[in-house]
Design an enzyme around this catalytic site. Structure first.
Site, mmCIF file in Angstrom:
data_model
loop_
_atom_site.group_PDB
_atom_site.id
_atom_site.type_symbol
_atom_site.label_atom_id
_atom_site.label_comp_id
_atom_site.label_asym_id
_atom_site.label_seq_id
_atom_site.Cartn_x
_atom_site.Cartn_y
_atom_site.Cartn_z
ATOM 1 N N PRO A 75 9.642 -13.438 14.515
ATOM 2 C CA PRO A 75 8.475 -12.563 14.757
ATOM 3 C C PRO A 75 8.249 -11.561 13.626
ATOM 4 O O PRO A 75 7.106 -11.274 13.269
ATOM 5 C CB PRO A 75 8.828 -11.850 16.066
ATOM 6 C CG PRO A 75 9.776 -12.773 16.756
ATOM 7 C CD PRO A 75 10.583 -13.397 15.646
ATOM 8 N N TYR A 76 9.339 -11.050 13.041
ATOM 9 C CA TYR A 76 9.209 -10.133 11.909
ATOM 10 C C TYR A 76 8.567 -10.839 10.714
ATOM 11 O O TYR A 76 7.677 -10.288 10.051
ATOM 12 C CB TYR A 76 10.601 -9.579 11.541
ATOM 13 C CG TYR A 76 10.612 -8.716 10.299
ATOM 14 C CD1 TYR A 76 10.107 -7.418 10.320
ATOM 15 C CD2 TYR A 76 11.118 -9.206 9.099
ATOM 16 C CE1 TYR A 76 10.106 -6.642 9.175
ATOM 17 C CE2 TYR A 76 11.129 -8.433 7.955
ATOM 18 C CZ TYR A 76 10.617 -7.151 7.999
ATOM 19 O OH TYR A 76 10.620 -6.381 6.857
ATOM 20 N N VAL A 77 9.003 -12.061 10.446
ATOM 21 C CA VAL A 77 8.436 -12.819 9.323
ATOM 22 C C VAL A 77 6.952 -13.099 9.577
ATOM 23 O O VAL A 77 6.132 -13.026 8.656
ATOM 24 C CB VAL A 77 9.209 -14.134 9.085
ATOM 25 C CG1 VAL A 77 8.659 -14.859 7.859
ATOM 26 C CG2 VAL A 77 10.693 -13.868 8.913
ATOM 27 N N LYS A 109 5.009 -9.879 8.815
ATOM 28 C CA LYS A 109 4.903 -9.642 7.362
ATOM 29 C C LYS A 109 4.010 -10.701 6.696
ATOM 30 O O LYS A 109 3.270 -10.398 5.755
ATOM 31 C CB LYS A 109 6.295 -9.640 6.720
ATOM 32 C CG LYS A 109 7.231 -8.527 7.204
ATOM 33 C CD LYS A 109 6.714 -7.117 6.893
ATOM 34 C CE LYS A 109 6.994 -6.669 5.480
ATOM 35 N NZ LYS A 109 6.547 -5.248 5.252
#
Lengths: 216, 216
Positions: A130-132, A135
């Site tokens: 989810p972070y990737v 970003k």
């Protein structure tokens, strides 16, 4: 050149404001979330502006007025959930781009993560994906703006003392890099308009920051 | 016209596949995640394709080949966290757009939420805001593609039996709408190319679905 540092109270942000204040051609405005974070920056002689990235674009735009460049180095941090990742790493980032446009600021430097490609999303561990994604879309959004942007993709961040020696290229092998050296790369990026429209990965290496950035 | 229904096993999706199969000019291919979900759709005479929206675009593109339109009505659901919201409602949606482009499918109908504007993000309760952010960026992404898209923004969804009477307009007052009637609006949208490039909110009202959609 006055630089708005978004996420000034973060680990890269603190190095960055200090280095900007030490640079003869640069001065910083630290964007922070809480009044009690201000003293560190005032001690460095930097301006501060208190703004919540979950708030209105208008407030962020007001804090952006009068600067020449925006650096986004905010992050929701490893201890928050995907909800904050969505609100800060994606939506907060895009709001600072809209704020820059509203305030008439053209230069924008994004501190992304090492690899935000579609392939990186697919191969990321489930907890990190989810972070990737956040970003990835923040970077994509920036590429679609008319801002004079540079996207910096640092390797695995450490708190080691910086060496000033890095490897910078569109693609470098996976590796560590001290946050202090990432801040140096940001400063050198701001000082070199030839980096506009470029993006590059950064790890520790054997080239001086100035040479490595100028070669991009 | 063959229609790929993404999220076919969802509550709107099941109504939609049934209505498509009942329509003389339409047939459905149900995109589902698990083999055990297939029998409902086979009983309706619909094709199925088993694909995980967290997987590769290439697999989604393969499942998209040969259809004339894509309807995205998948959702991570109210019981999952913001991580799945990022992976499904945002990244999964964008991957189906890329898959449509790769498969040469032009028509794309997005089932969004009632209000995905910047203002809606700001005014949303904290627990709901990440979902609005994900839908906001999925909608924005779709607007930036060359797909022949329509974005449908339904009001508060209920499981009441549909009445076939709705209010449809770019902006309608907040209100309820049965999922069965949302499915009818989707079918009518697919049947009317005049809806390409439009987006509209949908709640229960006093106009027939056919008239309400044709008036857009």
């Amino acid at each position: 050149m006055k630089v708005l540092v978004v996420g000034a109270n973060g680990q890269i942000g603190k190095h960055l404001v200090k280095q900007i204040q030490d640079h003869e051609d640069l001065e910083a405005r630290a964007l922070i979330r809480k009044e009690e974070q201000a003293s560190y920056f005032h001690d460095l002689g930097a301006e501060t502006a208190i703004v919540d990235l979950e708030g209105e674009v208008a407030a962020i735009a007001k804090a952006t007025e009068g600067v020449d460049a925006v650096v986004f180095t905010a992050g929701s941090g490893p201890n928050t959930g995907a909800d904050k990742t969505l609100m800060i790493d994606l939506d907060g980032a895009v709001k600072t781009m809209e704020a820059a446009e509203q305030a008439g600021v053209k230069r924008y430097v994004m501190i992304s993560s090492y690899d935000t490609t579609r392939e990186a999303i697919q191969s990321a561990p489930e907890s990190f994906a989810p972070y990737v994604v956040a970003k990835h879309y923040a970077d994509e959004w920036l590429r679609g703006t008319n801002l004079d942007h540079t996207i910096i993709h640092p390797g695995r961040l450490t708190n080691d003392e910086g060496t000033g020696q890095v490897a910078v290229a569109p693609q470098v092998d996976r590796g560590d890099v001290p946050r202090e050296d990432v801040a140096r790369v940001i400063v050198e990026t701001l000082a070199n308009d030839s980096t506009i429209g470029k993006e590059y990965q950064v790890i520790s290496g054997d080239q001086s920051v100035a040479d490595a950035v100028k070669a991009q």
